[in-house]
Design a protein around this motif. Sequence first.
Motif, PDB file in Angstrom:
ATOM      1  N   THR A   1      14.608  11.361  11.459  1.00 34.53           N
ATOM      2  CA  THR A   1      13.574  10.490  10.902  1.00 34.53           C
ATOM      3  C   THR A   1      12.206  11.134  11.063  1.00 34.53           C
ATOM      4  O   THR A   1      11.855  11.588  12.163  1.00 34.53           O
ATOM      5  N   LEU A   2      11.467  11.179   9.976  1.00 35.26           N
ATOM      6  CA  LEU A   2      10.062  11.591  10.012  1.00 35.26           C
ATOM      7  C   LEU A   2       9.212  10.330   9.889  1.00 35.26           C
ATOM      8  O   LEU A   2       9.351   9.575   8.930  1.00 35.26           O
ATOM      9  N   TYR A   3       8.359  10.116  10.863  1.00 39.62           N
ATOM     10  CA  TYR A   3       7.598   8.865  10.932  1.00 39.62           C
ATOM     11  C   TYR A   3       6.138   9.171  11.214  1.00 39.62           C
ATOM     12  O   TYR A   3       5.810   9.934  12.131  1.00 39.62           O
ATOM     13  N   VAL A   4       5.256   8.589  10.421  1.00 37.58           N
ATOM     14  CA  VAL A   4       3.823   8.725  10.629  1.00 37.58           C
ATOM     15  C   VAL A   4       3.343   7.505  11.405  1.00 37.58           C
ATOM     16  O   VAL A   4       3.422   6.378  10.914  1.00 37.58           O
ATOM     17  N   GLY A   5       2.879   7.744  12.622  1.00 41.90           N
ATOM     18  CA  GLY A   5       2.385   6.658  13.462  1.00 41.90           C
ATOM     19  C   GLY A   5       0.877   6.729  13.602  1.00 41.90           C
ATOM     20  O   GLY A   5       0.322   7.767  13.974  1.00 41.90           O
ATOM     21  N   ALA A   6       0.201   5.641  13.277  1.00 40.05           N
ATOM     22  CA  ALA A   6      -1.252   5.563  13.402  1.00 40.05           C
ATOM     23  C   ALA A   6      -1.599   4.405  14.332  1.00 40.05           C
ATOM     24  O   ALA A   6      -1.028   3.320  14.226  1.00 40.05           O
TER      25      ALA A   6
ATOM     26  N   LYS B   1      -3.954   0.210  26.661  1.00 44.83           N
ATOM     27  CA  LYS B   1      -2.649   0.567  26.109  1.00 44.83           C
ATOM     28  C   LYS B   1      -2.775   0.926  24.625  1.00 44.83           C
ATOM     29  O   LYS B   1      -3.516   0.269  23.893  1.00 44.83           O
ATOM     30  N   PRO B   2      -2.069   1.951  24.192  1.00 41.79           N
ATOM     31  CA  PRO B   2      -2.108   2.308  22.763  1.00 41.79           C
ATOM     32  C   PRO B   2      -1.565   1.168  21.912  1.00 41.79           C
ATOM     33  O   PRO B   2      -0.598   0.493  22.281  1.00 41.79           O
ATOM     34  N   SER B   3      -2.206   0.960  20.783  1.00 38.61           N
ATOM     35  CA  SER B   3      -1.794  -0.099  19.851  1.00 38.61           C
ATOM     36  C   SER B   3      -1.436   0.537  18.511  1.00 38.61           C
ATOM     37  O   SER B   3      -2.275   1.168  17.874  1.00 38.61           O
ATOM     38  N   LEU B   4      -0.178   0.376  18.087  1.00 39.12           N
ATOM     39  CA  LEU B   4       0.289   0.949  16.826  1.00 39.12           C
ATOM     40  C   LEU B   4      -0.081   0.028  15.665  1.00 39.12           C
ATOM     41  O   LEU B   4       0.152  -1.176  15.719  1.00 39.12           O
ATOM     42  N   ASP B   5      -0.672   0.606  14.630  1.00 34.89           N
ATOM     43  CA  ASP B   5      -1.083  -0.157  13.456  1.00 34.89           C
ATOM     44  C   ASP B   5       0.048  -0.170  12.435  1.00 34.89           C
ATOM     45  O   ASP B   5       0.338   0.854  11.818  1.00 34.89           O
ATOM     46  N   PRO B   6       0.709  -1.320  12.207  1.00 31.00           N
ATOM     47  CA  PRO B   6       1.836  -1.350  11.278  1.00 31.00           C
ATOM     48  C   PRO B   6       1.426  -1.120   9.831  1.00 31.00           C
ATOM     49  O   PRO B   6       2.248  -0.690   9.016  1.00 31.00           O
ATOM     50  N   ASP B   7       0.169  -1.394   9.495  1.00 28.18           N
ATOM     51  CA  ASP B   7      -0.275  -1.212   8.119  1.00 28.18           C
ATOM     52  C   ASP B   7      -0.500   0.262   7.784  1.00 28.18           C
ATOM     53  O   ASP B   7      -0.496   0.632   6.605  1.00 28.18           O
ATOM     54  N   ARG B   8      -0.705   1.089   8.787  1.00 26.18           N
ATOM     55  CA  ARG B   8      -0.945   2.508   8.552  1.00 26.18           C
ATOM     56  C   ARG B   8       0.173   3.397   9.076  1.00 26.18           C
ATOM     57  O   ARG B   8       0.070   4.619   9.044  1.00 26.18           O
ATOM     58  N   SER B   9       1.243   2.788   9.563  1.00 29.67           N
ATOM     59  CA  SER B   9       2.394   3.539  10.077  1.00 29.67           C
ATOM     60  C   SER B   9       3.583   3.338   9.140  1.00 29.67           C
ATOM     61  O   SER B   9       3.828   2.224   8.676  1.00 29.67           O
ATOM     62  N   TYR B  10       4.319   4.411   8.883  1.00 25.12           N
ATOM     63  CA  TYR B  10       5.426   4.316   7.931  1.00 25.12           C
ATOM     64  C   TYR B  10       6.396   5.484   8.131  1.00 25.12           C
ATOM     65  O   TYR B  10       6.042   6.531   8.683  1.00 25.12           O
ATOM     66  N   ALA B  11       7.628   5.274   7.672  1.00 27.42           N
ATOM     67  CA  ALA B  11       8.653   6.314   7.718  1.00 27.42           C
ATOM     68  C   ALA B  11       8.540   7.173   6.469  1.00 27.42           C
ATOM     69  O   ALA B  11       8.544   6.658   5.347  1.00 27.42           O
ATOM     70  N   VAL B  12       8.430   8.473   6.650  1.00 29.92           N
ATOM     71  CA  VAL B  12       8.335   9.397   5.525  1.00 29.92           C
ATOM     72  C   VAL B  12       9.709   9.653   4.940  1.00 29.92           C
ATOM     73  O   VAL B  12       9.913   9.609   3.724  1.00 29.92           O
ATOM     74  N   SER B  13      10.675   9.918   5.788  1.00 29.66           N
ATOM     75  CA  SER B  13      12.036  10.189   5.311  1.00 29.66           C
ATOM     76  C   SER B  13      13.034   9.846   6.401  1.00 29.66           C
ATOM     77  O   SER B  13      12.722   9.903   7.599  1.00 29.66           O
ATOM     78  N   LYS B  14      14.237   9.475   5.950  1.00 26.41           N
ATOM     79  CA  LYS B  14      15.340   9.188   6.861  1.00 26.41           C
ATOM     80  C   LYS B  14      16.586   9.896   6.348  1.00 26.41           C
ATOM     81  O   LYS B  14      16.989   9.688   5.205  1.00 26.41           O
ATOM     82  N   GLN B  15      17.169  10.719   7.188  1.00 26.12           N
ATOM     83  CA  GLN B  15      18.405  11.403   6.846  1.00 26.12           C
ATOM     84  C   GLN B  15      19.500  10.918   7.788  1.00 26.12           C
ATOM     85  O   GLN B  15      19.346  10.962   9.003  1.00 26.12           O
TER      86      GLN B  15
ATOM     87  N   PRO C   1      17.637  -3.837  12.689  1.00 29.39           N
ATOM     88  CA  PRO C   1      16.198  -4.092  12.792  1.00 29.39           C
ATOM     89  C   PRO C   1      15.497  -3.155  13.752  1.00 29.39           C
ATOM     90  O   PRO C   1      14.283  -3.038  13.737  1.00 29.39           O
ATOM     91  N   ASN C   2      16.267  -2.485  14.623  1.00 27.60           N
ATOM     92  CA  ASN C   2      15.675  -1.575  15.600  1.00 27.60           C
ATOM     93  C   ASN C   2      15.796  -0.126  15.184  1.00 27.60           C
ATOM     94  O   ASN C   2      15.695   0.770  16.008  1.00 27.60           O
ATOM     95  N   SER C   3      16.039   0.131  13.892  1.00 23.83           N
ATOM     96  CA  SER C   3      16.256   1.494  13.439  1.00 23.83           C
ATOM     97  C   SER C   3      15.026   2.365  13.631  1.00 23.83           C
ATOM     98  O   SER C   3      15.135   3.576  13.800  1.00 23.83           O
ATOM     99  N   GLU C   4      13.827   1.776  13.601  1.00 24.49           N
ATOM    100  CA  GLU C   4      12.599   2.533  13.767  1.00 24.49           C
ATOM    101  C   GLU C   4      11.972   2.323  15.141  1.00 24.49           C
ATOM    102  O   GLU C   4      10.876   2.827  15.403  1.00 24.49           O
TER     103      GLU C   4
END
Length: 220
Positions: A96-101, A138-152, A167-170
């Motif tokens: 999984t390639l994931y962009v976390g902001a 604590k770091p706070s992940l922004d769900p509006d700017r975080s997304y999965a680029v690709s899943k193999q 539901p816990n795939s990411e």
Amino acid sequence: MTTPIKRINKRMPGWAKVVSALVLVLVVFFAGIRFSVLPGLKDLFGTETNDRSGPALLQSIQDMSRYDAASGNFQIVVDLEKDAKFLPDAIRGSRTLYVGAGTVDAYVDLGKVGEDDITVNGDRTSATLRLPHAALGKPSLDPDRSYAVSKQRGLLDRLGDIFSDNPNSEQAVQKLAVKHIGDAAKDSELTARAETNTTGMLEGLLHSLGFKEVKVTYGA
């Protein structure tokens, strides 16, 4: 005299054929919905989402004494690969390639300042303050700017996804993103900026109250 050999033809019972055919039809049917192989089925048998959650209940209130003096925005590309022992990636495995902001706040806890940490001269024109060093929230992940680029995913993983959504795939990549963002914040100058901003805030406040000389230091 040769005895004729009787061939016994073991045929599948009729009920077993019906069950096997039904299972095959269901597999093809759900696979068609899942992968949009059969157009229209997904819309015809689609699900409708209704939010039936109850009202949020206030469990506790905590007074805050910290001054949030700086906030850093971070972005990380998480590349998470899971391999199965003795099986090729095409059969079992995922990547999984994931962009976390996300953001991390730096603050100064003014609640730890005691009477001995503040010194004021007799005519109230000079003040010295000793504050604790700035700390990171604590770091706070922004769900509006975080997304999965690709899943193999391997074949077995894809077959498992046909009948169930995880539901816990990411969740794993999200946790890694939060960890990397927190590590990046520690290596940044965020706490130094927070102390500089806190000093400026206190100097401006005390100058407005009539103090001509203000000195702010930081220590344990």
